[in-house]
Design a protein around this motif. Structure first.
Motif, PDB file in Angstrom:
ATOM      1  N   PHE A  63      37.652  26.657  43.418  1.00 24.50           N
ATOM      2  CA  PHE A  63      37.803  27.974  43.354  1.00 24.50           C
ATOM      3  C   PHE A  63      39.177  28.507  43.479  1.00 24.50           C
ATOM      4  CE2 PHE A  63      37.907  32.065  45.351  1.00 24.50           C
ATOM      5  CZ  PHE A  63      37.126  32.889  44.870  1.00 24.50           C
ATOM      6  N   TRP A  64      39.929  28.008  44.162  1.00 26.12           N
ATOM      7  CA  TRP A  64      41.400  28.361  44.000  1.00 26.12           C
ATOM      8  C   TRP A  64      41.883  28.161  42.999  1.00 26.12           C
ATOM      9  CZ3 TRP A  64      44.055  31.777  46.232  1.00 26.12           C
ATOM     10  CH2 TRP A  64      45.497  31.551  46.280  1.00 26.12           C
ATOM     11  N   TRP A  65      41.553  26.824  42.185  1.00 27.69           N
ATOM     12  CA  TRP A  65      42.054  26.197  41.001  1.00 27.69           C
ATOM     13  C   TRP A  65      41.628  27.167  39.777  1.00 27.69           C
ATOM     14  CZ3 TRP A  65      45.761  23.406  39.259  1.00 27.69           C
ATOM     15  CH2 TRP A  65      45.667  22.861  37.801  1.00 27.69           C
ATOM     16  N   TRP A  66      40.169  27.617  39.698  1.00 24.63           N
ATOM     17  CA  TRP A  66      39.764  28.223  38.592  1.00 24.63           C
ATOM     18  C   TRP A  66      40.030  29.736  38.767  1.00 24.63           C
ATOM     19  CZ3 TRP A  66      34.966  26.035  40.729  1.00 24.63           C
ATOM     20  CH2 TRP A  66      34.226  26.866  41.391  1.00 24.63           C
ATOM     21  N   GLU A  67      40.474  30.341  39.684  1.00 21.44           N
ATOM     22  CA  GLU A  67      40.482  31.883  39.837  1.00 21.44           C
ATOM     23  C   GLU A  67      42.115  32.349  39.286  1.00 21.44           C
ATOM     24  OE1 GLU A  67      38.246  34.161  40.492  1.00 21.44           O
ATOM     25  OE2 GLU A  67      37.210  32.234  40.316  1.00 21.44           O
ATOM     26  N   PHE A  68      42.940  31.266  39.023  1.00 24.43           N
ATOM     27  CA  PHE A  68      43.987  31.345  38.477  1.00 24.43           C
ATOM     28  C   PHE A  68      43.717  31.979  37.057  1.00 24.43           C
ATOM     29  CE2 PHE A  68      47.746  30.267  35.853  1.00 24.43           C
ATOM     30  CZ  PHE A  68      48.760  31.025  36.759  1.00 24.43           C
ATOM     31  N   ALA A  69      42.459  31.804  36.230  1.00 23.95           N
ATOM     32  CA  ALA A  69      42.503  32.490  35.051  1.00 23.95           C
ATOM     33  C   ALA A  69      42.251  33.867  35.176  1.00 23.95           C
ATOM     34  CB  ALA A  69      40.923  31.847  34.311  1.00 23.95           C
ATOM     35  N   LEU A  70      42.157  34.529  36.080  1.00 21.86           N
ATOM     36  CA  LEU A  70      41.962  35.944  36.345  1.00 21.86           C
ATOM     37  C   LEU A  70      43.520  36.630  35.996  1.00 21.86           C
ATOM     38  CD1 LEU A  70      40.145  36.239  39.877  1.00 21.86           C
ATOM     39  CD2 LEU A  70      39.212  36.673  37.542  1.00 21.86           C
ATOM     40  N   PHE A  71      44.593  35.908  35.976  1.00 20.78           N
ATOM     41  CA  PHE A  71      45.916  36.509  35.468  1.00 20.78           C
ATOM     42  C   PHE A  71      45.887  37.067  34.158  1.00 20.78           C
ATOM     43  CE2 PHE A  71      46.366  32.675  33.078  1.00 20.78           C
ATOM     44  CZ  PHE A  71      47.228  32.839  32.050  1.00 20.78           C
ATOM     45  N   GLN A  72      44.912  36.774  33.512  1.00 22.47           N
ATOM     46  CA  GLN A  72      44.366  37.319  32.064  1.00 22.47           C
ATOM     47  C   GLN A  72      43.885  38.537  32.250  1.00 22.47           C
ATOM     48  OE1 GLN A  72      42.322  34.504  29.614  1.00 22.47           O
ATOM     49  NE2 GLN A  72      43.623  32.685  30.463  1.00 22.47           N
ATOM     50  N   ILE A  73      43.294  39.130  33.231  1.00 27.68           N
ATOM     51  CA  ILE A  73      42.776  40.584  33.170  1.00 27.68           C
ATOM     52  C   ILE A  73      43.915  41.456  33.214  1.00 27.68           C
ATOM     53  CG2 ILE A  73      41.296  42.048  34.645  1.00 27.68           C
ATOM     54  CD1 ILE A  73      39.774  39.487  35.696  1.00 27.68           C
ATOM     55  N   ASN A  74      43.627  42.527  32.266  1.00 30.18           N
ATOM     56  CA  ASN A  74      44.516  43.570  32.275  1.00 30.18           C
ATOM     57  C   ASN A  74      44.191  44.774  33.062  1.00 30.18           C
ATOM     58  OD1 ASN A  74      46.041  42.089  30.395  1.00 30.18           O
ATOM     59  ND2 ASN A  74      44.646  42.550  28.613  1.00 30.18           N
ATOM     60  N   SER A  75      43.025  44.955  33.467  1.00 27.60           N
ATOM     61  CA  SER A  75      42.917  46.134  34.627  1.00 27.60           C
ATOM     62  C   SER A  75      41.950  45.539  35.642  1.00 27.60           C
ATOM     63  CB  SER A  75      42.094  47.223  33.662  1.00 27.60           C
ATOM     64  OG  SER A  75      40.737  46.673  33.148  1.00 27.60           O
ATOM     65  N   TRP A  76      41.936  46.260  36.685  1.00 29.97           N
ATOM     66  CA  TRP A  76      41.403  46.036  37.940  1.00 29.97           C
ATOM     67  C   TRP A  76      40.544  47.189  38.689  1.00 29.97           C
ATOM     68  CZ3 TRP A  76      40.532  41.142  40.070  1.00 29.97           C
ATOM     69  CH2 TRP A  76      41.522  40.025  39.512  1.00 29.97           C
ATOM     70  N   SER A  77      39.494  47.018  39.214  1.00 26.11           N
ATOM     71  CA  SER A  77      39.049  47.829  39.918  1.00 26.11           C
ATOM     72  C   SER A  77      38.902  47.403  41.456  1.00 26.11           C
ATOM     73  CB  SER A  77      37.484  48.257  39.410  1.00 26.11           C
ATOM     74  OG  SER A  77      36.762  47.406  39.370  1.00 26.11           O
ATOM     75  N   PHE A  78      38.476  48.533  42.382  1.00 27.37           N
ATOM     76  CA  PHE A  78      37.905  47.801  43.641  1.00 27.37           C
ATOM     77  C   PHE A  78      36.706  46.897  43.668  1.00 27.37           C
ATOM     78  CE2 PHE A  78      36.103  48.156  47.937  1.00 27.37           C
ATOM     79  CZ  PHE A  78      37.094  47.723  48.760  1.00 27.37           C
ATOM     80  N   GLY A  79      35.721  47.405  42.666  1.00 30.33           N
ATOM     81  CA  GLY A  79      34.716  46.638  42.818  1.00 30.33           C
ATOM     82  C   GLY A  79      34.728  45.188  42.322  1.00 30.33           C
ATOM     83  N   LEU A  80      35.675  44.930  41.481  1.00 29.55           N
ATOM     84  CA  LEU A  80      36.151  43.509  41.176  1.00 29.55           C
ATOM     85  C   LEU A  80      36.707  42.969  42.128  1.00 29.55           C
ATOM     86  CD1 LEU A  80      36.291  41.362  38.791  1.00 29.55           C
ATOM     87  CD2 LEU A  80      38.338  42.602  37.963  1.00 29.55           C
ATOM     88  N   PHE A  81      37.522  43.443  42.811  1.00 31.58           N
ATOM     89  CA  PHE A  81      38.339  42.785  43.728  1.00 31.58           C
ATOM     90  C   PHE A  81      37.356  42.758  44.800  1.00 31.58           C
ATOM     91  CE2 PHE A  81      40.326  43.810  48.130  1.00 31.58           C
ATOM     92  CZ  PHE A  81      41.257  42.817  48.180  1.00 31.58           C
ATOM     93  N   PHE A  82      36.401  43.235  45.335  1.00 34.40           N
ATOM     94  CA  PHE A  82      35.488  43.246  46.301  1.00 34.40           C
ATOM     95  C   PHE A  82      34.609  42.019  45.850  1.00 34.40           C
ATOM     96  CE2 PHE A  82      31.378  44.028  48.412  1.00 34.40           C
ATOM     97  CZ  PHE A  82      31.665  44.039  49.707  1.00 34.40           C
ATOM     98  N   PHE A  83      34.151  42.026  44.883  1.00 31.79           N
ATOM     99  CA  PHE A  83      33.187  40.833  44.335  1.00 31.79           C
ATOM    100  C   PHE A  83      33.909  39.589  44.524  1.00 31.79           C
ATOM    101  CE2 PHE A  83      32.674  37.784  40.890  1.00 31.79           C
ATOM    102  CZ  PHE A  83      31.340  37.251  41.171  1.00 31.79           C
ATOM    103  N   LEU A  84      35.271  39.666  44.117  1.00 30.40           N
ATOM    104  CA  LEU A  84      36.012  38.174  44.302  1.00 30.40           C
ATOM    105  C   LEU A  84      36.053  37.726  45.652  1.00 30.40           C
ATOM    106  CD1 LEU A  84      38.466  38.720  41.701  1.00 30.40           C
ATOM    107  CD2 LEU A  84      36.767  37.003  41.522  1.00 30.40           C
ATOM    108  N   ILE A  85      36.449  38.797  46.484  1.00 34.31           N
ATOM    109  CA  ILE A  85      36.421  38.552  48.143  1.00 34.31           C
ATOM    110  C   ILE A  85      35.020  38.027  48.752  1.00 34.31           C
ATOM    111  CG2 ILE A  85      37.228  39.530  50.306  1.00 34.31           C
ATOM    112  CD1 ILE A  85      39.471  38.951  48.473  1.00 34.31           C
TER     113      ILE A  85
END
Length: 196
Positions: A63-85
């Motif tokens: 999980f820690w390894w593959w979440e590095f691919a999130l650096f490509q996301i250009n916009s964030w929302s609290f919903g996305l942040f909450f989902f990941l947490i």
């Protein structure tokens, strides 16, 4: 509210919060294993339990390894942040179920696992669904990178989770984590050996 354009420090901030939760899960598993080594006669080791400990430890690291691919996301929302947490918390809860605070009312870790298997497999089933959502979040190119065999993982994983919930058969409960470890090794060799 529309997602905000990415700030250069936003992704590291989000990754740190996810890392704290994943770190707690890894710590829980490693402390549990250390306890088994320090006090081998306190609770009998179990093949079922140890296979899941190994598999969930690998899952947390992946999980820690593959979440590095999130650096490509250009916009964030609290919903996305909450989902990941929430996804990270689900993984932590599986680790906590493998090494609970106290099992004196049970015959050992295997007995505890089998009696609490509905919680464990319910959480594991959620991770199969969350992984698909997580992959979609990372974009079409990331999704297509995995090929057609990736699409089989969710229904196959959910069937295994349903079997784990339904049956207390020890043979089945040795086979499921063995299959899960094989599945993890397959993806490590196929995709996760390089960071892209």
């Amino acid at each position: 509210m529309d997602p905000q354009p990415i700030h250069p420090e936003l992704f590291p901030h989000i990754r740190i919060v996810m890392g704290m939760v994943i770190g707690l899960g890894i710590t829980r598993l490693l402390m549990g294993v250390a306890g088994l080594i320090q006090h081998p006669n306190r609770n009998r080791p179990s093949t079922v339990h140890l296979l899941w400990v190994g598999s969930i430890l690998v899952e947390l690291v992946l999980f820690w390894w593959w979440e590095f691919a999130l650096f490509q996301i250009n916009s964030w929302s609290f919903g996305l942040f909450f989902f990941l947490i929430f996804y990270a918390v689900t993984l932590f809860l599986m680790a906590a179920l493998l090494f609970p605070d106290n099992i004196t009312e049970y015959a050992g870790y295997e007995d505890f696992f089998l009696k609490r298997r509905k919680w464990f497999f319910g959480l594991l089933a959620a991770t199969f669904v969350f992984d698909s959502i997580d992959t979609l979040i990372k974009g079409a190119e990331h999704w297509e990178r995995f090929g057609p065999d990736y699409f089989l993982q969710v229904p196959f994983g959910l069937v295994l989770c349903a079997l784990g919930i339904w049956s207390a058969s020890r043979r089945l409960h040795v086979a499921i984590p063995a299959l899960h470890i094989g599945y993890q090794l397959y993806w490590i060799i196929k995709v996760f050996n390089t960071m892209t």
